[in-house]
Motif scaffolding. Structure first.
Motif, mmCIF file in Angstrom:
data_model
loop_
_atom_site.group_PDB
_atom_site.id
_atom_site.type_symbol
_atom_site.label_atom_id
_atom_site.label_comp_id
_atom_site.label_asym_id
_atom_site.label_seq_id
_atom_site.Cartn_x
_atom_site.Cartn_y
_atom_site.Cartn_z
ATOM 1 N N LYS A 1 -6.448 11.882 38.682
ATOM 2 C CA LYS A 1 -5.007 12.276 38.541
ATOM 3 C C LYS A 1 -4.211 11.720 39.580
ATOM 4 C CE LYS A 1 -6.369 16.771 36.275
ATOM 5 N NZ LYS A 1 -6.244 18.017 36.434
ATOM 6 N N ILE A 2 -4.846 11.588 40.740
ATOM 7 C CA ILE A 2 -4.144 11.069 42.116
ATOM 8 C C ILE A 2 -3.864 9.647 41.902
ATOM 9 C CG2 ILE A 2 -4.329 10.593 44.355
ATOM 10 C CD1 ILE A 2 -5.726 13.267 44.865
ATOM 11 N N TYR A 3 -4.880 8.979 41.626
ATOM 12 C CA TYR A 3 -4.794 7.695 40.949
ATOM 13 C C TYR A 3 -3.484 7.266 39.959
ATOM 14 C CZ TYR A 3 -7.820 5.471 44.310
ATOM 15 O OH TYR A 3 -8.548 4.977 45.585
ATOM 16 N N GLU A 4 -3.822 8.087 38.954
ATOM 17 C CA GLU A 4 -2.858 7.960 37.808
ATOM 18 C C GLU A 4 -1.424 8.114 38.321
ATOM 19 O OE1 GLU A 4 -5.575 9.572 34.225
ATOM 20 O OE2 GLU A 4 -4.324 10.847 35.218
ATOM 21 N N THR A 5 -1.154 8.871 39.164
ATOM 22 C CA THR A 5 0.255 9.239 39.721
ATOM 23 C C THR A 5 0.611 8.117 40.812
ATOM 24 O OG1 THR A 5 -0.390 11.620 39.781
ATOM 25 C CG2 THR A 5 1.682 11.044 40.982
ATOM 26 N N ALA A 6 -0.227 7.585 41.744
ATOM 27 C CA ALA A 6 -0.140 6.716 42.478
ATOM 28 C C ALA A 6 0.288 5.378 41.980
ATOM 29 C CB ALA A 6 -1.261 6.465 43.569
ATOM 30 N N ILE A 7 -0.282 5.032 40.943
ATOM 31 C CA ILE A 7 -0.121 3.749 40.013
ATOM 32 C C ILE A 7 1.093 3.886 39.589
ATOM 33 C CG2 ILE A 7 -0.483 2.641 37.816
ATOM 34 C CD1 ILE A 7 -3.546 3.574 38.424
ATOM 35 N N SER A 8 1.756 4.840 39.063
ATOM 36 C CA SER A 8 3.141 5.064 38.702
ATOM 37 C C SER A 8 4.132 4.691 39.984
ATOM 38 C CB SER A 8 3.587 6.578 38.204
ATOM 39 O OG SER A 8 3.556 7.589 39.091
ATOM 40 N N CYS A 9 3.614 5.205 41.115
ATOM 41 C CA CYS A 9 4.562 4.833 42.262
ATOM 42 C C CYS A 9 4.463 3.370 43.122
ATOM 43 C CB CYS A 9 4.320 5.846 43.369
ATOM 44 S SG CYS A 9 4.581 7.522 43.169
ATOM 45 N N ALA A 10 3.748 2.596 42.629
ATOM 46 C CA ALA A 10 3.041 1.560 43.221
ATOM 47 C C ALA A 10 4.188 0.392 42.841
ATOM 48 C CB ALA A 10 1.855 0.884 42.748
ATOM 49 N N VAL A 11 4.675 -0.347 43.859
ATOM 50 C CA VAL A 11 5.735 -1.446 43.489
ATOM 51 C C VAL A 11 5.257 -2.873 43.588
ATOM 52 C CG1 VAL A 11 7.861 -2.507 44.263
ATOM 53 C CG2 VAL A 11 7.757 0.049 44.316
ATOM 54 N N ASN A 12 4.290 -3.057 44.507
ATOM 55 C CA ASN A 12 3.498 -4.318 44.601
ATOM 56 C C ASN A 12 2.611 -4.397 43.470
ATOM 57 O OD1 ASN A 12 0.995 -5.889 45.695
ATOM 58 N ND2 ASN A 12 2.659 -6.306 47.370
ATOM 59 N N PRO A 13 2.694 -5.639 42.776
ATOM 60 C CA PRO A 13 1.620 -5.751 41.465
ATOM 61 C C PRO A 13 0.314 -5.686 41.922
ATOM 62 C CG PRO A 13 3.039 -7.713 42.079
ATOM 63 C CD PRO A 13 3.614 -6.760 42.949
ATOM 64 N N ASP A 14 0.178 -6.452 42.937
ATOM 65 C CA ASP A 14 -1.183 -6.554 43.510
ATOM 66 C C ASP A 14 -1.936 -5.083 43.898
ATOM 67 O OD1 ASP A 14 -1.531 -9.449 43.437
ATOM 68 O OD2 ASP A 14 -0.867 -9.816 45.291
ATOM 69 N N LEU A 15 -1.032 -4.405 44.614
ATOM 70 C CA LEU A 15 -1.520 -2.911 44.694
ATOM 71 C C LEU A 15 -1.774 -2.152 43.618
ATOM 72 C CD1 LEU A 15 -2.061 -0.744 46.711
ATOM 73 C CD2 LEU A 15 0.273 -0.317 46.969
ATOM 74 N N LYS A 16 -0.743 -2.266 42.440
ATOM 75 C CA LYS A 16 -0.919 -1.586 41.211
ATOM 76 C C LYS A 16 -2.210 -1.813 40.661
ATOM 77 C CE LYS A 16 2.956 -0.988 38.700
ATOM 78 N NZ LYS A 16 2.971 0.466 38.653
ATOM 79 N N LYS A 17 -2.453 -3.382 40.606
ATOM 80 C CA LYS A 17 -3.734 -3.783 39.777
ATOM 81 C C LYS A 17 -5.137 -3.176 40.471
ATOM 82 C CE LYS A 17 -6.364 -8.016 38.938
ATOM 83 N NZ LYS A 17 -6.419 -9.313 39.140
ATOM 84 N N GLU A 18 -4.823 -3.192 41.894
ATOM 85 C CA GLU A 18 -6.030 -2.693 42.755
ATOM 86 C C GLU A 18 -6.237 -1.228 42.347
ATOM 87 O OE1 GLU A 18 -8.250 -3.343 46.577
ATOM 88 O OE2 GLU A 18 -7.389 -4.689 45.145
ATOM 89 N N TRP A 19 -5.306 -0.393 42.409
ATOM 90 C CA TRP A 19 -5.340 1.117 42.113
ATOM 91 C C TRP A 19 -5.841 1.519 40.751
ATOM 92 C CZ3 TRP A 19 -0.496 3.203 45.167
ATOM 93 C CH2 TRP A 19 -0.763 3.531 46.113
ATOM 94 N N LYS A 20 -5.568 0.542 39.776
ATOM 95 C CA LYS A 20 -6.086 0.377 38.177
ATOM 96 C C LYS A 20 -7.585 0.459 38.388
ATOM 97 C CE LYS A 20 -1.868 -0.708 35.610
ATOM 98 N NZ LYS A 20 -1.059 -1.582 34.814
ATOM 99 N N GLU A 21 -7.889 -0.567 39.080
ATOM 100 C CA GLU A 21 -9.387 -0.874 39.094
ATOM 101 C C GLU A 21 -10.324 0.562 39.680
ATOM 102 O OE1 GLU A 21 -10.106 -4.508 41.282
ATOM 103 O OE2 GLU A 21 -8.886 -5.677 39.747
ATOM 104 N N TYR A 22 -9.551 0.979 40.839
ATOM 105 C CA TYR A 22 -9.985 2.210 41.655
ATOM 106 C C TYR A 22 -10.003 3.244 40.654
ATOM 107 C CZ TYR A 22 -9.851 -0.610 46.119
ATOM 108 O OH TYR A 22 -9.890 -1.587 46.860
ATOM 109 N N LEU A 23 -8.926 3.411 39.638
ATOM 110 C CA LEU A 23 -8.979 4.673 38.634
ATOM 111 C C LEU A 23 -10.343 4.677 37.854
ATOM 112 C CD1 LEU A 23 -7.614 7.022 37.217
ATOM 113 C CD2 LEU A 23 -6.125 5.238 36.196
ATOM 114 N N GLU A 24 -10.422 3.466 37.469
ATOM 115 C CA GLU A 24 -11.495 3.129 36.702
ATOM 116 C C GLU A 24 -12.743 3.476 37.185
ATOM 117 O OE1 GLU A 24 -11.367 3.000 33.017
ATOM 118 O OE2 GLU A 24 -9.280 3.349 33.692
ATOM 119 N N GLN A 25 -12.969 3.044 38.573
ATOM 120 C CA GLN A 25 -14.071 3.089 39.184
ATOM 121 C C GLN A 25 -14.450 4.823 39.456
ATOM 122 O OE1 GLN A 25 -13.491 0.942 42.565
ATOM 123 N NE2 GLN A 25 -14.318 -1.018 41.259
ATOM 124 N N THR A 26 -12.982 5.576 39.686
ATOM 125 C CA THR A 26 -13.266 6.965 39.952
ATOM 126 C C THR A 26 -13.672 7.759 38.891
ATOM 127 O OG1 THR A 26 -11.523 6.637 41.775
ATOM 128 C CG2 THR A 26 -11.946 8.918 40.840
#
Length: 204
Positions: A27-52
């Motif tokens: 849930k934290i990553y889902e919310t963090a992704i919605s806050c991400a502005v940098n596209p590389d960071l958003k992509k990174e967090w999407k990968e971390y969400l799936e790993q989590t």
């Protein structure tokens, strides 16, 4: 060195907290992704969400093999759940304030806080797997080996992202993606070296 007996009740408590950490982490990553502005960071967090999500499944398998009830609540697990909900509330508060860059920074800090607990959980699970005795240690070792590298990336790389985004917000030269990402850092020592190497990276 001989393996040592451990407190089984406290190991169970650790596992309940670890499962709650992974559940909250989704849930934290889902919310963090919605806050991400940098596209590389958003992509990174999407990968971390799936790993989590995968880590949550790994722990559920541990619970099944050890005969533990994944629905059981303990006082410590309730605290972990409360902290996770608080981080989500903090990110939502930052988003509602209307400054996307500030919300992204808050999200980075919240992910670092969550991953600090997550990383420590798995370090302790790994310690029991290495030093403990009994059948449970084999189950824990397999789980630890499956997630260790991911957990290192989640903590050290997001710490690097958050530091560099803060530096950028201060109007100073930032390294984006951060040195931890460029150097594929996987250890605390590597993270320290990457941070110290950032000045050299700025020269190129």
């Amino acid at each position: 060195m001989a393996r040592k007996a451990y407190d089984p009740a406290q190991l169970n408590e650790l596992l309940y907290q670890a499962l709650e950490t992974e559940m909250g982490g989704v849930k934290i990553y889902e919310t963090a992704i919605s806050c991400a502005v940098n596209p590389d960071l958003k992509k990174e967090w999407k990968e971390y969400l799936e790993q989590t999500r995968t880590h949550r499944t790994v722990l559920l398998n541990v619970f099944e093999q050890l005969g533990l009830d994944p629905e059981k609540r303990t006082p410590g697990r309730e605290v972990v759940a409360h902290l996770g909900q608080s981080l989500i509330m903090a990110m939502d508060m930052a988003k509602k304030a209307g400054d996307p860059a500030a919300a992204e920074l808050v999200a980075g800090e919240c992910v670092v806080l969550a991953e600090t607990k997550d990383h420590m959980n798995w370090e302790l699970i790994g310690l029991i797997a290495e030093k403990g005795q009994g059948d449970a240690t084999k189950v824990l070792k397999a789980a630890y080996d499956a997630v260790e590298e991911d957990e290192d990336h989640h903590l050290y790389h997001t710490t690097g992202w958050t530091r560099e985004l803060w530096i950028q917000s201060l109007g100073l030269p930032a390294v984006l993606p951060p040195p931890e990402e460029v150097k594929n850092v996987e250890t605390a020592i590597g993270a320290s070296r990457a941070e110290h190497a950032r000045d050299e990276m700025l020269k190129h």
